[in-house]
Design an enzyme around this catalytic site. Structure first.
Site, short mmCIF file in Angstrom:
data_model
loop_
_atom_site.label_atom_id
_atom_site.label_comp_id
_atom_site.label_asym_id
_atom_site.label_seq_id
_atom_site.Cartn_x
_atom_site.Cartn_y
_atom_site.Cartn_z
N SER A 20 -12.92 -3.12 -1.20
CA SER A 20 -13.38 -2.68 0.12
C SER A 20 -14.89 -2.47 0.07
O SER A 20 -15.42 -1.91 -0.89
CB SER A 20 -12.70 -1.36 0.51
OG SER A 20 -11.31 -1.54 0.61
N ARG A 32 0.86 -1.19 0.00
CA ARG A 32 0.00 0.00 0.00
C ARG A 32 0.89 1.24 0.00
O ARG A 32 1.61 1.50 0.96
CB ARG A 32 -0.90 -0.02 1.24
CG ARG A 32 -1.91 1.11 1.35
CD ARG A 32 -2.82 0.86 2.55
NE ARG A 32 -3.84 1.87 2.69
CZ ARG A 32 -3.71 2.97 3.43
NH1 ARG A 32 -2.58 3.20 4.08
NH2 ARG A 32 -4.70 3.83 3.53
N LYS A 87 -5.47 4.91 8.53
CA LYS A 87 -6.21 5.47 7.40
C LYS A 87 -7.08 6.60 7.92
O LYS A 87 -8.06 6.38 8.61
CB LYS A 87 -7.06 4.39 6.73
CG LYS A 87 -7.61 4.79 5.38
CD LYS A 87 -8.34 3.63 4.72
CE LYS A 87 -8.89 4.06 3.36
NZ LYS A 87 -9.69 3.00 2.72
#
Length: 208
Positions: free
Chosen positions: A109, A40, A138
């Site tokens: 997601s 990521r 996040k």
């Protein structure tokens, strides 16, 4: 096609962690039971992301661990990753399916039952559901409403992976859910002993 992917302990890398720190941490986590790694890199440019992904792919191949690329379908294709993980604002599943090989896994997601059902209908291989607990990894993550995880699990037949703020302590609260996996960032990447952290997460979440 049935992909041979084990989602049980899904390690997501910490943003901008250098390779010389990332690779030893991953190896320890894999020794502790991590079964899948997602790279990521939200803020990295394409060239840097590609070079890091390629080195990580070669490293994970030596450990027989699949690599998932977050968001970037082009990077996933370029390094021949095992799969790509999409957000709700990324390329639509139908478009992605047109340009990737059948062997590549696609995760997405989902935060609602409707998103989960649509993901399965359009060909997703698994769903990442969260944020299960409050998280600092996040900044735009919204906490999942009470009971939503159970509703999503009941609404689909593809694997469901819980993500968001999962720690060794609160992982115990997930034992009662029929999850296929948990996705973890800082509880492993920032652990003094990633191997032991991975082992405890698996034990607490799945009684492994």
């Amino acid at each position: 096609m049935q992909r041979d992917i084990e989602y049980k302990l899904y390690l997501v890398t910490e943003e901008d962690m250098p390779l010389e720190q990332l690779l030893p941490m991953i190896k320890q986590a894999v020794n502790g039971g991590a079964s899948l790694v997602q790279l990521r890199e939200k803020s990295s440019g394409g060239k840097i992301f590609y070079e890091k992904a390629l080195q990580l792919k070669n490293f994970l191949d030596s450990l027989s661990i699949p690599l998932i690329i977050n968001d970037r379908v082009d990077i996933a294709l370029a390094v021949e990753a095992a799969g790509v993980h999409l957000g709700q604002s990324d390329l639509p599943m139908e478009a992605v399916k047109k340009i990737i090989p059948d062997s590549m896994v696609v995760g997405i997601s989902a935060h609602t039952v409707e998103e989960a059902i649509l993901a399965e209908e359009t060909g997703a291989d698994y769903i990442g559901v969260g944020s299960i607990f409050p998280t600092s990894s996040k900044s735009d993550a919204n906490l999942l409403p009470q009971g939503m995880l159970e509703k999503i699990i009941d609404s689909v037949s593809i694997p469901v992976v819980a993500i968001g703020g999962i720690t060794e302590e609160n992982a115990i609260l997930l034992q009662s859910h029929e999850l296929d996996g948990i996705a973890v960032i800082s509880s492993i990447t920032r652990a003094d002993d990633p191997k032991s952290a991975a082992e405890r997460l698996l034990k607490n979440a799945f009684r492994v």
